[in-house]
Design an enzyme around this catalytic site. Sequence first.
Site, PDB file in Angstrom:
ATOM      1  N   LYS A  21       0.772  -1.064   0.118  1.00  0.00           N
ATOM      2  CA  LYS A  21       0.137  -0.050  -0.064  1.00  0.00           C
ATOM      3  C   LYS A  21       0.870   1.094   0.042  1.00  0.00           C
ATOM      4  O   LYS A  21       1.784   1.275   0.528  1.00  0.00           O
ATOM      5  CB  LYS A  21      -0.662  -0.028   1.426  1.00  0.00           C
ATOM      6  N   CYS A  86       0.404   3.483 -17.643  1.00  0.00           N
ATOM      7  CA  CYS A  86       0.413   2.156 -16.913  1.00  0.00           C
ATOM      8  C   CYS A  86       1.162   1.381 -17.820  1.00  0.00           C
ATOM      9  O   CYS A  86       1.293   0.133 -17.180  1.00  0.00           O
ATOM     10  CB  CYS A  86      -0.881   1.969 -16.983  1.00  0.00           C
ATOM     11  N   SER A 120      -7.234   7.405  -5.872  1.00  0.00           N
ATOM     12  CA  SER A 120      -7.288   7.151  -7.438  1.00  0.00           C
ATOM     13  C   SER A 120      -6.300   7.979  -8.197  1.00  0.00           C
ATOM     14  O   SER A 120      -5.678   8.885  -7.362  1.00  0.00           O
ATOM     15  CB  SER A 120      -8.662   7.629  -7.755  1.00  0.00           C
ATOM     16  N   CYS A 216     -11.497  -3.251  -9.068  1.00  0.00           N
ATOM     17  CA  CYS A 216     -10.579  -2.469  -9.358  1.00  0.00           C
ATOM     18  C   CYS A 216      -9.195  -2.416  -8.610  1.00  0.00           C
ATOM     19  O   CYS A 216      -9.168  -2.766  -7.755  1.00  0.00           O
ATOM     20  CB  CYS A 216     -11.251  -0.927  -8.908  1.00  0.00           C
ATOM     21  N   CYS A 217      -8.219  -2.160  -9.466  1.00  0.00           N
ATOM     22  CA  CYS A 217      -6.681  -2.189  -9.098  1.00  0.00           C
ATOM     23  C   CYS A 217      -6.616  -1.118  -8.029  1.00  0.00           C
ATOM     24  O   CYS A 217      -7.141   0.084  -8.236  1.00  0.00           O
ATOM     25  CB  CYS A 217      -5.697  -2.389 -10.181  1.00  0.00           C
TER      26      CYS A 217
END
Length: 458
Positions: A21, A86, A120, A216-217
């Site tokens: 995280k 990405c 996000s 969702c990633c």
Amino acid sequence: MGKRSVSPTYVLGVGMTKFIKPRGKVDYPELGWEAGVKAMLDANINYDDVDQGVACYCYGDSTCGQRVFYQFGMTGIPIYNVNNNCSTGATGLAMARTMISHGAADCVLVIGFEKMTPGSLASIYKDRSNPMITSGEMMATTKGVTNAPGPAQMFGNAGLEYMEKYGARLEDFAEIARINHAHSVKNPYSQFHDVYTLEQIMKAPMIHEPCTKLQCCPTSDGGAAAVLVSQEFLDARPHLKDRAILVAGQCLATDSPELFSRSSIDLVGFNMTKFAAKAAMNEAGISPKDVKVCELHDCFSANEMITIDALGLSEPGKAHEMVRRGDITYGGKVVINPSGGLISKGHPLGATGIAQCAELVWQLRGWANNRLAPNAGIALQHNLGLGGATVVTVYKRADGKLNTEVKSEIVAEQTGLGYNPAVEAKGFTLAQVDQVRSRKSRSEWALRDTQEKVLARF
């Protein structure tokens, strides 16, 4: 599409950190350092063997790559800093292959790393045009705008269009996420190791239909690295050939005018993925039916659905039927995202494409013995960045054989790490660090306190 490669390129070593995280506890020099040391130990090389370096990251100042690479040595080699949204990691791999295949290098070290902020993705620069503004305006014109994060809206709208056109159901998208979460349990590098039922996934908070939060990633911190080498480099080290994985086909593609066709599916790169897949598979001399294991850019379950279709792994418009038959997991047609994918493994942007490469290398070697996709001699990688770029890569075992499980005790003897990195997320020793750092041009000042911080975590 670019010129055909004139010389083979192999992945000789890979390494990665745990994906965690984004809480600011680990800085990017540590992430890049750990991944790079592991990859060089796996390849049994020293930094003095490296001709060129490629650093892959999206968030950070200029020359972060030099900050990472100087820790291994200051040998004067070119170091390129890459940002392609990405798909940054796989773009770096494509650059390395281009260098090697056309004679500019014999050994290239590619390192991806990302230190992100929670929440996000958001634009950093507010005083200039956003590169996604044309896509955002098209979405607003065709589907409107909600309070959901922009990427979730774009990919969610693509999923809704797939439902409307082909009959997919909400349960199909949730099943994709359920499978990826289940796969991640056996990947020691995954950010999440939780198993969920289909009901739990469907009842999670809705981010943007059809995707709930568990589809969702997450944003993540992490690093991954790969050593790519030429045929000549490998021939000089015949004892390493059994671990070398051939980059048999590869294509980095950008968008076509269909991006603005007013289709939500086209708006998230369906056509460039389809183009890149066809080019990469043609170069490798394979078809989709030959693929037994695939790492696919599942930033959202909706993207995995449409990408299964774009890659040709399903018949057109039939990806949801493939999901329902259980054909995207063990015992089915192809094991997709044995690593857990972006949804559960995590998504540190610059590291993602290289982490996909690491997983597929471990799969083809037979080292991923706790999650092996059996009887695989060919692997497929897909890494996507809106804006846009996609990289599709076909990997093959250099010996032409199918993978078989290799016991961890044997792996420990083969790799310079001394353990099986595919199933254990461990570290390394000072003596092992000394093996890979430059023997002729190292600087303790450049390394500073990174080494102590990394070693303290293990």
